[in-house]
Design an enzyme around this catalytic site. Structure first.
Site, short mmCIF file in Angstrom:
data_model
loop_
_atom_site.label_atom_id
_atom_site.label_comp_id
_atom_site.label_asym_id
_atom_site.label_seq_id
_atom_site.Cartn_x
_atom_site.Cartn_y
_atom_site.Cartn_z
NE ARG A 46 -38.03 -5.39 -13.52
CZ ARG A 46 -37.88 -6.28 -12.53
NH1 ARG A 46 -38.93 -6.75 -11.87
NH2 ARG A 46 -36.68 -6.69 -12.18
CE1 TYR A 98 -53.10 2.99 -32.89
CE2 TYR A 98 -52.09 1.13 -31.78
CZ TYR A 98 -51.99 2.36 -32.38
OH TYR A 98 -50.77 2.97 -32.45
CG ASP A 169 -58.21 0.94 -26.73
OD1 ASP A 169 -58.31 2.10 -26.26
OD2 ASP A 169 -57.28 0.60 -27.49
CE LYS A 194 -52.14 7.38 -29.47
NZ LYS A 194 -52.82 6.13 -29.72
C1 LIG Z 1 -52.51 4.78 -29.82
C2 LIG Z 1 -53.51 3.76 -29.47
C3 LIG Z 1 -53.13 2.55 -28.87
C4 LIG Z 1 -51.69 2.20 -28.61
O1 LIG Z 1 -51.10 3.02 -27.65
P1 LIG Z 1 -49.53 3.41 -27.64
O2 LIG Z 1 -49.44 4.33 -26.48
O3 LIG Z 1 -49.20 4.02 -28.95
O4 LIG Z 1 -48.79 2.12 -27.42
C5 LIG Z 1 -54.12 1.64 -28.53
N1 LIG Z 1 -55.41 1.91 -28.79
C6 LIG Z 1 -55.82 3.05 -29.38
C7 LIG Z 1 -57.27 3.27 -29.63
C8 LIG Z 1 -54.88 4.01 -29.74
O5 LIG Z 1 -55.30 5.14 -30.35
#
Ligand SMILES: *Cc1c(COP(=O)(O)O)cnc(C)c1O
Length: 379
Positions: A46, A98, A169, A194
């Protein structure tokens, strides 16, 4: 060292014990110590795991940063950054973040005494106007989902000053096309699920910074709360990230061709893609990003029901949530990714029932264009 060289080499020296060229999946929870407290820097997975350490070095390098902390999801990375704050602190947020981020802020963190103001951050002055004495953090997303609006990261960082942490982000643009830390942001977050992972086979997240103090606090939270990725998921993300540049070049070429095709098609009303000169912030896109990415959205001149049917009739675009993988996806934001936002609020933001979003993959673009052409003809 340049981008793809970093992606392939940083954190990825040959394994010191076996010479394995590729970083092994250290599928272990614990490490044998020679004597009490005498070990090789690893005590419990962890806290620290060699596969995760390699991924963190690789991803920090891609954002030209010193530090990265990997998490089990993008939301876990976001939660770790938000944990820098304390009850009573105020956060300014760009208003089409998001959906999961909005849910975390409004349904989890408000209960812990944080307050949030949502503003249209495509106007930097709206961000400045929302700042108050308790504001500690500004949370930005650019381009936004699903309307592909842009936020001027540098202008906002200049306006808010150095006392307030600006977190970006960067999931949609990826470090290949946008480097927020160089524009003044203090922290970058990604859903590595992604584009960075890129193959729709792992869920993960990362928080990246050049600020040693912030990094220590994020690491402390990573270990204390424990939202870490397992070794295999860390390895999958690291493997995916090696080809990020190649993939992004093709995602962008394909997305631009599709955006141009849709923009001139009589059955489409509007196409949102930052790489089209018709995008209201095209000049900012050229200044802030080195490429326009693989995401676009568009509205059809048909009733909602037909738009939803259209989404289900494509051959190569799977009807699915998520984005950023090698395969093309289509989604209907109002009923899928943004379904949890009340209809009036959705419409106010421009997420109408006829809106469709594409995550353009890296297939041969001629096949993707033919697919869209056929389905549009049938409408
Ligand atoms: C998918 C996404 C998230 C969240 O990520 P997860 O891996 O699904 O927890 C946050 N911000 C954006 C822009 C996303 O497309």
């Amino acid at each position: 060292m340049r981008f793809s060289t970093k992606a392939i080499h940083v954190g990825q020296e040959a394994d010191p014990t076996t010479g394995a060229t590729i970083v092994p999946i250290y599928q272990t929870s614990t490490y044998t110590q020679e004597a009490v407290g005498k070990h090789k820097g690893f005590d419990y997975s962890r806290t620290v795991n060699p596969t995760r350490v390699a991924l963190e070095a690789q991803l920090a390098a891609l954002e030209s940063a010193a530090h990265a902390s990997a998490f089990g999801s993008g939301m876990a990375a976001t939660a770790a950054v938000m944990n820098l704050l304390s009850a009573g602190d105020h956060v300014v947020v760009s208003d089409d973040v998001y959906g999961g981020t909005y849910r975390l802020f409004s349904r989890v963190l408000e209960r812990y005494g944080l307050t949030f103001s949502y503003v249209d951050a495509s106007d930097p002055h709206a961000v400045a106007a929302a700042l108050g004495p308790a504001t500690r953090l500004v949370w930005l997303e650019t381009p936004t989902n699903p309307l592909l609006k842009l936020v001027d990261i540098r202008a906002i960082c200049d306006l808010v000053g150095s006392e307030i942490v600006v977190a970006v982000d960067n999931t949609f643009a990826t470090p290949y096309f946008q480097q927020p830390l160089a524009l003044g942001a203090r922290v970058v977050v990604h859903s590595t699920t992604k584009y960075i992972g890129g193959h729709s086979d792992a869920v993960g997240g990362v928080a990246i910074t050049n600020d040693g103090g912030l990094h220590e606090r994020i690491k402390f939270h990573q270990n204390s709360v424990g939202g870490v990725p397992g070794p295999f998921d860390a390895w999958l993300v690291m493997r995916g990230a090696k080809t990020l540049a190649l993939r992004m070049q093709q995602h962008e070429r394909n997305a631009l061709a599709i955006a141009q095709f849709l923009a001139q098609h009589p059955k489409t009303e509007r196409v949102n893609y930052p790489g089209l000169p018709s995008h209201p912030q095209y000049a900012l896109a050229q200044r802030q990003m080195s490429g326009f990415g693989g995401m676009l959205s568009f509205t059809l001149r048909v009733p909602e029901q037909r738009a939803m049917e259209f989404a289900g009739t494509l051959r190569y675009f799977s009807l699915a949530e998520s984005l950023g993988g090698v395969e093309s996806l289509i989604c209907h934001p109002a009923r899928m990714t943004h379904g949890s936002i009340p209809k009036e609020e959705r419409e106010r933001r421009g997420i109408t029932d006829g809106l469709l979003r594409l995550s353009v993959g890296v297939e041969d673009v001629e096949d993707l264009l033919e697919d869209l052409e056929t389905a549009l003809a049938r409408l």
